[in-house]
Each structure stands twice: as structure tokens, then as C-alpha cells.
Design an enzyme around this catalytic site. Structure first.
Site, PDB file in Angstrom:
ATOM      1  N   HIS A 136       0.967  -1.311   0.018  1.00 45.00           N
ATOM      2  CA  HIS A 136       0.067  -0.183   0.034  1.00 45.00           C
ATOM      3  C   HIS A 136       0.785   1.367  -0.025  1.00 45.00           C
ATOM      4  O   HIS A 136       0.233   2.507  -0.233  1.00 45.00           O
ATOM      5  CB  HIS A 136      -0.991   0.195   1.225  1.00 45.00           C
ATOM      6  CG  HIS A 136      -1.937  -1.001   1.309  1.00 45.00           C
ATOM      7  ND1 HIS A 136      -2.639  -1.399   0.326  1.00 45.00           N
ATOM      8  CD2 HIS A 136      -2.253  -1.828   2.170  1.00 45.00           C
ATOM      9  CE1 HIS A 136      -3.471  -2.372   0.476  1.00 45.00           C
ATOM     10  NE2 HIS A 136      -3.139  -2.899   1.765  1.00 45.00           N
ATOM     11  N   ASP A 173      -3.307 -11.138  -1.042  1.00 48.74           N
ATOM     12  CA  ASP A 173      -3.696 -10.429   0.194  1.00 48.74           C
ATOM     13  C   ASP A 173      -5.193  -9.873  -0.039  1.00 48.74           C
ATOM     14  O   ASP A 173      -5.572  -9.687  -1.188  1.00 48.74           O
ATOM     15  CB  ASP A 173      -3.107  -9.038   0.391  1.00 48.74           C
ATOM     16  CG  ASP A 173      -2.912  -8.481   1.495  1.00 48.74           C
ATOM     17  OD1 ASP A 173      -2.163  -8.768   2.521  1.00 48.74           O
ATOM     18  OD2 ASP A 173      -4.064  -7.746   1.749  1.00 48.74           O
ATOM     19  N   HIS A 175      -6.499  -7.226   0.615  1.00 50.10           N
ATOM     20  CA  HIS A 175      -6.733  -5.858   0.382  1.00 50.10           C
ATOM     21  C   HIS A 175      -5.842  -5.663  -1.244  1.00 50.10           C
ATOM     22  O   HIS A 175      -5.018  -6.340  -1.434  1.00 50.10           O
ATOM     23  CB  HIS A 175      -5.893  -4.924   1.194  1.00 50.10           C
ATOM     24  CG  HIS A 175      -6.401  -5.067   2.614  1.00 50.10           C
ATOM     25  ND1 HIS A 175      -6.053  -6.018   3.497  1.00 50.10           N
ATOM     26  CD2 HIS A 175      -7.366  -4.085   3.299  1.00 50.10           C
ATOM     27  CE1 HIS A 175      -6.696  -5.624   4.989  1.00 50.10           C
ATOM     28  NE2 HIS A 175      -7.369  -4.727   4.559  1.00 50.10           N
ATOM     29  N   ASP A 262      -4.573 -12.308   5.213  1.00 51.17           N
ATOM     30  CA  ASP A 262      -5.891 -11.587   5.579  1.00 51.17           C
ATOM     31  C   ASP A 262      -7.043 -12.002   4.946  1.00 51.17           C
ATOM     32  O   ASP A 262      -8.103 -11.661   5.289  1.00 51.17           O
ATOM     33  CB  ASP A 262      -5.900 -10.322   5.851  1.00 51.17           C
ATOM     34  CG  ASP A 262      -5.085  -9.565   4.575  1.00 51.17           C
ATOM     35  OD1 ASP A 262      -4.871 -10.348   3.692  1.00 51.17           O
ATOM     36  OD2 ASP A 262      -4.680  -8.423   4.614  1.00 51.17           O
TER      37      ASP A 262
HETATM   38 ZN   LIG Z   1      -4.043  -7.055   3.548  1.00 48.33          ZN
END
Ligand SMILES: [Zn+2]
Length: 381
Positions: A136, A173, A175, A262
Site C-alpha cells: 500500500h 492479500d 486488500h 488476511d
Molecule cells: Zn491486507
């Protein structure tokens, strides 16, 4: 018998770095993973090397990051606080000002970068850096628990050191890998593929299937947004229908894989419902697609289950089977609930009813969009 080394990037003191008691990001996951790998005998093979990550050369940071941001991050890391830092994400709940964070991030990124160099120059076969995967971090700001984007820096430097190389970045992931997407959005030298929970329900609110790259990079960014409730069965469907065929058609010389854990049903921050069976399928599936693989940690906020996932990932990368040498001796006290001791594998779980139907329908729609829009650009019919 000679075999190229496999690298496991790890240092105890890196695992002890603390983001604060209320912050979900716990570097301790790396320590748990190291311990679990040791306990299951998958770090004991002669070709395996544990690598103490060294700080990245500062000049490499500017391959992606703005000098002004780096200066502020360095000041923040000394414990100084300035109002301009907030605009750069420094001092927020997600990316707090932490003493030593610059040095810590530099070592995390150094581990990713040196692994890349070792693999691409033929000194190592595969590597896993459970302290890396900060997908990120943006050029001019920290966000989503990420300060320095180790992935972008390593990939950009790989393209510089080994011109003509085709790199696939695969991001499992939960995200969306927004920082990496931003770095290579117009660049066909990197296939950026991200499977993640839809931005309608989860940070960073991006990663729609319609984000497919621009200019020369069109078709080299692929996003597979997934509905809350997505389980192993749906995940498996999208892996087979789009993820694996695309990477195969691209035929990368090097794969960088973000193995955030996650996506698991027990993760406190997301709404996907995978078990580590679905997770393993993703890792296993990329193995035959390229012989040079650099795996990175990433998210994962259920520490115990994340470390199980990463132990399995390390085992898969090395084609070895984890065996619990202490089963029956130490019980479950060391690593987690008694009932799961002795096995690293989750019990199966499937989402039911309307939630399942809705998630599957949406996955089919996204898959068909990608097959129609992106497959032809890669010559897949
Ligand atoms: Zn994540």
C-alpha cells in the site's frame, strides 16, 4: 547433490518491533512463522538459509518514493513530530509515528531486495520474506500499515538490473495492492494481478475489474474483486478461470508473490472466508508457472493462523512436507487451540445460502469481464 539455496528472511529483533498495543500489525507473526517452521522441520534442510535482512541502500528508495516524503519519514522515525507529516499519512491511526520505523522498513525492504538479486543472479532458487510485502505504500505517503514499498523498489530495480525481464506480481492479500498497481499502471513489463475483497467493503476502496492498466500497460493490470463471504470454492474458481491462465500466458521470468493471509475467515479486519486450503491452492498454483519465485508476507491479523499459512507457503515453495516432531509432547500450549495441534491444515468451510449465491454470481461476472476484456490481449481464447 547441489541445490541452489532457498532463503528465509528473518531476524528476531525485526519480529520484536512494536506498532503499539492497539495496532493490528504485529511483526511478531514472522517470529511465530519462524518458530512454527522450525517445529515442523521445514527449516532444517541443507539447502535452506536464514538471511538476516540488511538495510536497503538509501538511493534505491527514490526508485519509487519522493525525497520529501523520505525526509519526513526519517524525522518521524527519530521521534520528531511535524504537522506536514499528517498530509503524508504519518501520524494517522493506520500509519502512526513510530521511533525506528524508517530503519525497520529499510531492513524489511532490504530483505526483499537482496532476495530478488540473489534469485535473479542465480544464487538462490526461491525466497520468502515474511517481513516484507508492503503493497500500500505510495510514492509520497504512508498508508495501510505501509511506509516503504519494498515490492515496487525490488521490482523496479530488477527491471533496471536485468533488462528485458518479464515480471509477474501476484497479490493474494485480502486488500487491493494499490501501491504496486500505481507504480506499473502504464508498464507492460510487469503483470500486476491482485485478488482481493471488493473496494465497496474494504480499504483501499480500489481494485475494480475495470482498472486494467493504461497505454502500453493496458491489459497488464488485472483486478479480481471478491464479495464478502467468498470461500475456498469461489476462490478456487477465480484462480482457475483467470489468475493461473493469465500468469501462464504471460510466461514470466520472475514471480513476486504477496502472500497476505488476511483472506482467512478468522481475520479480524476483512470479510473473506477462506481457509488455508484455498490459500494453499493459490500458492501451489503459481509454482509450475515460473522457476524463480520471491514470496512476501503482507497482511494477516490472526497471528496464529497467519503463521500456519506462511509455514505452509514456505513448505510448498520448497516441496517439503511439514511434520510435527513434537506432536503429543507439548500439546497445544505453544501455538494455539488444542484441537488443531498436530495439523497445520484448516477444517473445510463453505459459505451457505444467499451470501454464497451472491458472492458466486459476482465472481462469475468479474471472471467473464476479465475473460472478455483482458484475455484477448494475451492471446488466450
Ligand atoms: Zn491486507
Amino acid at each position: 547433490m547441489d541445490r541452489l539455496p532457498s532463503l528465509f528472511v528473518y531476524a528476531d529483533d525485526m519480529g520484536r518491533f512494536d506498532f503499539g498495543p492497539n495496532h493490528p500489525f504485529k511483526p511478531e507473526r514472522a517470529t511465530k512463522t519462524f518458530d512454527l517452521c522450525s517445529r515442523y522441520g521445514v527449516l532444517n534442510y541443507p539447502w535452506m538459509k536464514v538471511v538476516d535482512p540488511q538495510p536497503l541502500d538509501r538511493e534505491l528508495l527514490t526508485l519509487f518514493h519522493e525525497p520529501e516524503y523520505l525526509d519526513l519519514l526519517q524525522e518521524a522515525s527519530r521521534g520528531e513530530v511535524r504537522i506536514e507529516m499528517l498530509e503524508r499519512g504519518l501520524g494517522t491511526a493506520d500509519t502512526p509515528i513510530l521511533k525506528g520505523i524508517y530503519e525497520w522498513s529499510l531492513r524489511a525492504a532490504g530483505g526483499t531486495h537482496s532476495s530478488m538479486r540473489d534469485i535473479l543472479s542465480g544464487r538462490a532458487k526461491v525466497a520468502f520474506n515474511p517481513l516484507g510485502g508492503f503493497h500500500h505504500a505510495m510514492p509520497g505517503n504512508a498508508e495501510g500499515f505501509c511506509y516503504i514499498n519494498d515490492i515496487v523498489i525490488a521490482v523496479k530495480d530488477a527491471l533496471r538490473l536485468f533488462p528485458g525481464m518479464k515480471i509477474a506480481y501476484v497479490d493474494f492479500d485480502a486488500h487491493h495492492g494499490n501501491g504496486v498497481q500505481e507504480a506499473f499502471y502504464v508498464d507492460p513489463r510487469v503483470l500486476v494481478l491482485s485478488l482481493h475483497e471488493t473496494g465497496r467493503t474494504l480499504y483501499p476502496w480500489s481494485g475494480k475489474e475495470t482498472e486494467i492498466g493504461k497505454g502500453d500497460g493496458e491489459g497488464y493490470t488485472v483486478n479480481v474483486p471478491l464479495e464478502p463471504g467468498t470461500d475456498d470454492e469461489i476462490y478456487s474458481f477465480v484462480l482457475d478461470a483467470v489468475a493461473f491462465p493469465l500468469v501462464k500466458a504471460y510466461a514470466p521470468d520472475f514471480i513476486v508473490a504477496e502472500l497476505g493471509a488476511d483472506t482467512l475467515i478468522s481475520d479480524p479486519l476483512t470479510h473473506l472466508k477462506l481457509t488455508n486450503n484455498g490459500y494453499q491452492k493459490a500458492v501451489r498454483g503459481i509454482m509450475p508457472l515460473c522457476s524463480k519465485i520471491l514470496a512476501l508476507g503482507g497482511g494477516g491479523y490472526d497471528l496464529y493462523r497467519t503463521s500456519r499459512c506462511w509455514t505452509l507457503a514456505w513448505s510448498i515453495l520448497n516441496h517439503v512436507e511439514p511434520v510435527d516432531e513434537f506432536a503429543g509432547l507439548v500439546g497445544g500450549m505453544m501455538f494455539g487451540p488444542e484441537m488443531e495441534v498436530g495439523s497445520l491444515y484448516d477444517h473445510p468451510f463453505l459459505t451457505k445460502g444467499e451470501a454464497k449465491q451472491k458472492a458466486f454470481e459476482e465472481a462469475r461476472r468479474v471472471v467473464s469481464y476479465i475473460q472478455k476484456t483482458i484475455f484477448p490481449l494475451h492471446g488466450i481464447r
